[in-house]
Write a protein that holds these residues in place. Structure first.
Motif, PDB file in Angstrom:
ATOM      1  N   ASN A 175      12.163   9.438   3.786  1.00  0.00           N
ATOM      2  CA  ASN A 175      12.316   8.595   4.693  1.00  0.00           C
ATOM      3  C   ASN A 175      10.941   8.577   5.548  1.00  0.00           C
ATOM      4  O   ASN A 175      10.842   7.772   6.190  1.00  0.00           O
ATOM      5  N   THR A 176      10.180   9.462   5.610  1.00  0.00           N
ATOM      6  CA  THR A 176       8.988   9.699   6.188  1.00  0.00           C
ATOM      7  C   THR A 176       7.530   9.812   5.477  1.00  0.00           C
ATOM      8  O   THR A 176       6.659   9.435   5.977  1.00  0.00           O
ATOM      9  N   CYS A 177       7.591  10.263   4.240  1.00  0.00           N
ATOM     10  CA  CYS A 177       6.317  10.531   3.552  1.00  0.00           C
ATOM     11  C   CYS A 177       5.939   9.297   2.826  1.00  0.00           C
ATOM     12  O   CYS A 177       6.768   8.342   2.603  1.00  0.00           O
ATOM     13  N   PRO A 178       4.891   9.184   2.543  1.00  0.00           N
ATOM     14  CA  PRO A 178       4.220   8.035   1.738  1.00  0.00           C
ATOM     15  C   PRO A 178       4.639   8.142   0.439  1.00  0.00           C
ATOM     16  O   PRO A 178       4.691   9.362  -0.440  1.00  0.00           O
ATOM     17  N   SER A 179       4.993   6.838  -0.044  1.00  0.00           N
ATOM     18  CA  SER A 179       5.332   6.842  -1.698  1.00  0.00           C
ATOM     19  C   SER A 179       4.397   7.249  -2.413  1.00  0.00           C
ATOM     20  O   SER A 179       4.508   7.591  -3.573  1.00  0.00           O
ATOM     21  N   LYS A 180       2.971   7.120  -2.065  1.00  0.00           N
ATOM     22  CA  LYS A 180       1.967   7.576  -2.880  1.00  0.00           C
ATOM     23  C   LYS A 180       2.254   8.982  -3.031  1.00  0.00           C
ATOM     24  O   LYS A 180       1.761   9.456  -4.236  1.00  0.00           O
ATOM     25  N   LEU A 181       2.725   9.686  -2.243  1.00  0.00           N
ATOM     26  CA  LEU A 181       2.529  11.361  -2.507  1.00  0.00           C
ATOM     27  C   LEU A 181       3.863  11.698  -3.331  1.00  0.00           C
ATOM     28  O   LEU A 181       3.691  12.585  -4.278  1.00  0.00           O
ATOM     29  N   SER A 182       5.127  10.921  -3.364  1.00  0.00           N
ATOM     30  CA  SER A 182       6.149  11.371  -4.391  1.00  0.00           C
ATOM     31  C   SER A 182       5.652  10.769  -5.631  1.00  0.00           C
ATOM     32  O   SER A 182       5.719  11.563  -6.565  1.00  0.00           O
ATOM     33  N   ASN A 183       4.691   9.751  -5.744  1.00  0.00           N
ATOM     34  CA  ASN A 183       4.429   9.504  -7.024  1.00  0.00           C
ATOM     35  C   ASN A 183       3.502  10.438  -7.780  1.00  0.00           C
ATOM     36  O   ASN A 183       3.425  10.596  -9.053  1.00  0.00           O
ATOM     37  N   ILE A 184       2.188  11.049  -6.763  1.00  0.00           N
ATOM     38  CA  ILE A 184       1.549  12.170  -7.328  1.00  0.00           C
ATOM     39  C   ILE A 184       2.151  13.195  -7.999  1.00  0.00           C
ATOM     40  O   ILE A 184       1.883  13.648  -8.727  1.00  0.00           O
ATOM     41  N   VAL A 185       3.297  13.606  -7.250  1.00  0.00           N
ATOM     42  CA  VAL A 185       4.025  14.730  -7.601  1.00  0.00           C
ATOM     43  C   VAL A 185       4.728  14.394  -8.944  1.00  0.00           C
ATOM     44  O   VAL A 185       4.682  15.194  -9.988  1.00  0.00           O
TER      45      VAL A 185
ATOM     46  N   ASP B 268       0.704  -1.339  -0.190  1.00  0.00           N
ATOM     47  CA  ASP B 268      -0.012  -0.135   0.101  1.00  0.00           C
ATOM     48  C   ASP B 268       0.880   1.258  -0.001  1.00  0.00           C
ATOM     49  O   ASP B 268       1.729   1.548   0.885  1.00  0.00           O
ATOM     50  N   GLY B 269       0.717   1.758  -0.953  1.00  0.00           N
ATOM     51  CA  GLY B 269       1.771   3.098  -1.251  1.00  0.00           C
ATOM     52  C   GLY B 269       1.664   4.119  -0.138  1.00  0.00           C
ATOM     53  O   GLY B 269       2.540   5.181  -0.068  1.00  0.00           O
ATOM     54  N   TRP B 270       0.436   4.173   0.664  1.00  0.00           N
ATOM     55  CA  TRP B 270       0.153   5.139   1.662  1.00  0.00           C
ATOM     56  C   TRP B 270       1.162   4.855   3.014  1.00  0.00           C
ATOM     57  O   TRP B 270       1.220   5.820   4.048  1.00  0.00           O
ATOM     58  N   LEU B 271       1.565   3.506   3.031  1.00  0.00           N
ATOM     59  CA  LEU B 271       2.062   2.940   4.282  1.00  0.00           C
ATOM     60  C   LEU B 271       3.670   2.730   4.221  1.00  0.00           C
ATOM     61  O   LEU B 271       4.144   2.070   5.062  1.00  0.00           O
ATOM     62  N   HIS B 272       4.298   3.128   2.917  1.00  0.00           N
ATOM     63  CA  HIS B 272       5.864   2.695   2.843  1.00  0.00           C
ATOM     64  C   HIS B 272       6.273   4.099   2.427  1.00  0.00           C
ATOM     65  O   HIS B 272       5.691   4.758   1.508  1.00  0.00           O
ATOM     66  N   THR B 273       7.547   4.181   2.650  1.00  0.00           N
ATOM     67  CA  THR B 273       8.261   5.556   2.188  1.00  0.00           C
ATOM     68  C   THR B 273       9.047   5.239   1.116  1.00  0.00           C
ATOM     69  O   THR B 273       9.270   4.210   0.458  1.00  0.00           O
ATOM     70  N   PRO B 274       9.183   6.411   0.047  1.00  0.00           N
ATOM     71  CA  PRO B 274       9.665   6.043  -1.386  1.00  0.00           C
ATOM     72  C   PRO B 274      11.214   5.340  -1.278  1.00  0.00           C
ATOM     73  O   PRO B 274      11.514   4.644  -1.696  1.00  0.00           O
ATOM     74  N   ASN B 275      11.912   5.986  -0.053  1.00  0.00           N
ATOM     75  CA  ASN B 275      13.181   5.579   0.146  1.00  0.00           C
ATOM     76  C   ASN B 275      13.172   3.984   0.437  1.00  0.00           C
ATOM     77  O   ASN B 275      14.105   3.216  -0.116  1.00  0.00           O
ATOM     78  N   ALA B 276      12.167   3.713   1.376  1.00  0.00           N
ATOM     79  CA  ALA B 276      12.227   2.172   1.555  1.00  0.00           C
ATOM     80  C   ALA B 276      11.877   1.346   0.554  1.00  0.00           C
ATOM     81  O   ALA B 276      12.278   0.189   0.178  1.00  0.00           O
TER      82      ALA B 276
END
Length: 609
Positions: free
Chosen positions: A289-299, A129-137
């Protein structure tokens, strides 16, 4: 809002784990995986905001596995399941889950990749789930799994699909703090942050950690237990325009008025749409390291540039200003009264052989409630008698509640969230004549705690550099403890706060205004646990020179340490001087708040050794 209702018990003792539910829930999850075409699914402890505590509806790991610790994750395949936890939970995890269905695995940097590579065949898909994992991880895991020809793919949260009657999101009201409490207005903080955004070359910063934007906007909430934050997201652009996204039910007219012309309040349902509208041709700063990967993908999908840099608020808020430090000291003074009354009560009651771990927690909470400014406890009190004290993060329940046997050691790790600040203190107490081993172990821990308290160190020194000071006397005897020596503490915020701390893995330099815990320990499984914890603030040292200044620590916790557990023959003269001076401070600060037998107890407990 903060009327103290002593009829409401802040800490509950229900048994949250039910291992019998693990197998049927795994069966339902595997059915959902089959429909989704997923060979494995990742279930982290985290929610979208990466908090140590999460709302009931985000307790997905506990729902599936029964494990209720604050760190860990699970991996489920069609026929196997792993529960990955760190050293704090090696006893708790197998006790809470169904070990016939779930394998408990020690957490290491590559645990997920290693386990999946051994279990899955080439060509397999691992869902997350992209809301629960960070982009870096996600990037690290994806790159590692490629070596085994295993794909990492984003998918809907399959736990949410099988979770019947899942609790709704919290809707606690948001409230503001005055500048007399924070030392700086929200407008001043935002202006400083906007300048940092401009200097780094970004157009806007997205904050996903509630403690960051609550500190920035001088607001607090009650969405999660023990940490006074509201859940949501925030943005600040380089012009200083700031937006806070929370559920509309949390916003009062009073809040609207207080934040007018400073922060625009928006519904959390508008956040992703607004972010997608903000991003095109813009550089958006997000902490990978802290934001959801979902948000980096939206950007990225919206045509923006993802600037992957640490959340700047973390470091800023860890350096408390003078007003915040004064508030934290005031909170420790309030707590000193409660702790003195509690320890006096313990000394009177423990020899009777009638105390239980639950009754001890309840009584301590009642002493803290005598302060009108208590808002919450800062974490669930660890109340470990005898062998239970050897379980680092032991949580007493109605099922595990144990009677304290006179002569055993009693470990109590607790804290309060006061409007003035946050407290965290551990004391290990004698309940009868102590054995030679108990005294030796206690004294070795105390010597390490004193060594860190007395440290002077050059600017740029990290917690990893200092950690050995607290362990040296245990190491000399071939002993150790499997947790960090200290963590950062927030000012009426999270009791565990980064980036500062003291542990082998903490490489953030300690800075003026940092407040950390100092809590070495020793744990002998099946026998006893020992931990002694004070809070320290980083101050200027009188060592060093003008060209090479040093820092040191000021102790701000004022509760006696049990002298009956000290082997004076193991103490140096300097350590005895420190202890006697410390106890004199404890008496000076708490005695004026006490009377009768409580005051008499304190005077006796703080006599020089």
């Amino acid at each position: 809002m903060f009327k103290n209702d002593s009829s409401i018990q802040l800490q509950q003792f229900d048994e949250k784990a039910d291992p019998t539910l693990v197998k049927p829930r795994l069966t339902k999850l595997r059915a959902a995986m089959a429909v989704a075409g997923i060979d494995a699914f990742l279930i982290p402890r985290d929610d979208a905001h990466r908090g140590e505590n999460v709302p009931a509806g985000d307790e997905r790991l506990a729902y599936l596995t029964g494990f209720t610790g604050s760190a860990g994750y699970a991996i489920v395949t069609a026929d196997r399941a792993a529960l990955v936890v760190d050293g704090r939970y090696t006893i708790q995890a197998p006790a809470q889950t169904d070990t016939d269905a779930v394998e408990c695995v020690d957490m290491k940097p590559n645990s997920a990749q290693s386990w999946l590579s051994n279990v899955l065949s080439a060509g397999a898909n691992v869902g997350f789930d992209g809301w629960l994992h960070t982009p870096n991880a996600i990037k690290t895991l994806r790159d590692d799994l490629k070596k085994s020809d295993i794909a990492l793919v984003e998918c809907p949260n399959l736990i949410d699909q099988i979770w019947m009657n899942r609790p709704a999101p919290p809707t606690g009201k948001v409230f503001t703090l005055s500048v007399e409490q924070t030392g700086k207005t929200a407008a001043e903080k935002i202006a400083e942050l906007a300048d940092m955004i401009t200097k780094i070359g970004a157009d806007a910063l997205v904050l996903t950690l509630p403690e960051s934007f609550c500190w920035l906007f001088n607001v607090r909430g009650s969405d999660i237990p023990n940490t006074p934050v509201t859940l949501g997201f925030a943005t600040v652009d380089k012009s200083g325009a700031a937006h806070l996204y929370v559920q509309p039910e949390k916003i009062t007219s009073e809040l609207q008025n207080q934040l007018a012309d400073i922060v625009t309040l928006r519904s959390i349902g508008d956040f992703t749409t607004d972010l997608a509208s903000l991003a095109p041709n813009k550089t958006i700063w997000l902490d990978g390291n802290t934001c959801p990967s979902k948000l980096s993908n939206i950007v990225i999908d919206a045509g923006g540039k993802f600037l992957n840099e640490p959340d700047p608020v973390l470091k800023i808020k860890s350096r408390k200003n003078a007003v915040e430090i004064d508030g934290m000291k005031a909170a420790q003074r309030i707590d000193a009264k409660a702790m003195a009354k509690f320890l006096a009560w313990m000394d009177a009651e423990a020899p009777k052989g009638e105390l239980t771990e639950v009754s001890i927690v309840k009584q301590l909470e009642q002493f803290r409630r005598q302060a009108n400014s208590l808002v919450d406890i800062s974490f669930e009190t660890i109340s470990g008698s005898g062998p239970n004290g050897a379980i680092c993060h032991y949580r007493v329940t109605n099922n595990s509640d144990r009677r304290l046997v006179p002569g055993e050691l009693m470990l109590v790790d607790s804290g309060g969230q006061y409007l003035e600040g946050t407290t965290d203190i551990t004391r290990t107490m004698a309940t009868g004549p102590a054995t030679d081993d108990q005294k030796k172990h206690f004294t070795l821990v105390l010597k390490g705690m004193i060594a860190l308290s007395l440290a002077h160190f050059p600017i740029g020194t990290t917690g990893a550099h200092l950690d050995v000071l607290a362990r040296q006397y245990l190491w000399a005897e071939g002993l150790n403890y499997n947790h960090g020596t200290g963590h950062g503490v927030g000012a009426f915020l999270g009791v565990h706060e980064g980036p500062c701390g003291v542990s082998p893995r903490n490489h953030a330099p300690l800075e003026l205004g940092n407040i950390i815990s100092n809590e070495p320990g020793y744990y002998l499984e099946g026998s006893h646990g020992i931990r002694i914890e004070n809070l320290l603030v980083v101050v200027e040292s009188d060592k060093g020179t003008k060209d090479a200044p040093f820092l040191s620590f000021e102790t701000i916790t004022f509760t006696p340490i049990d002298k009956r557990l000290i082997d004076k023959n193991l103490m140096s003269d300097a350590e005895i001087v420190w202890l006697n001076d410390y106890h004199q401070q404890c008496s000076k600060i708490a005695a004026s708040q006490l009377d009768g037998s409580d005051k008499a107890w304190l005077i006796d407990a703080t006599k020089p050794i």
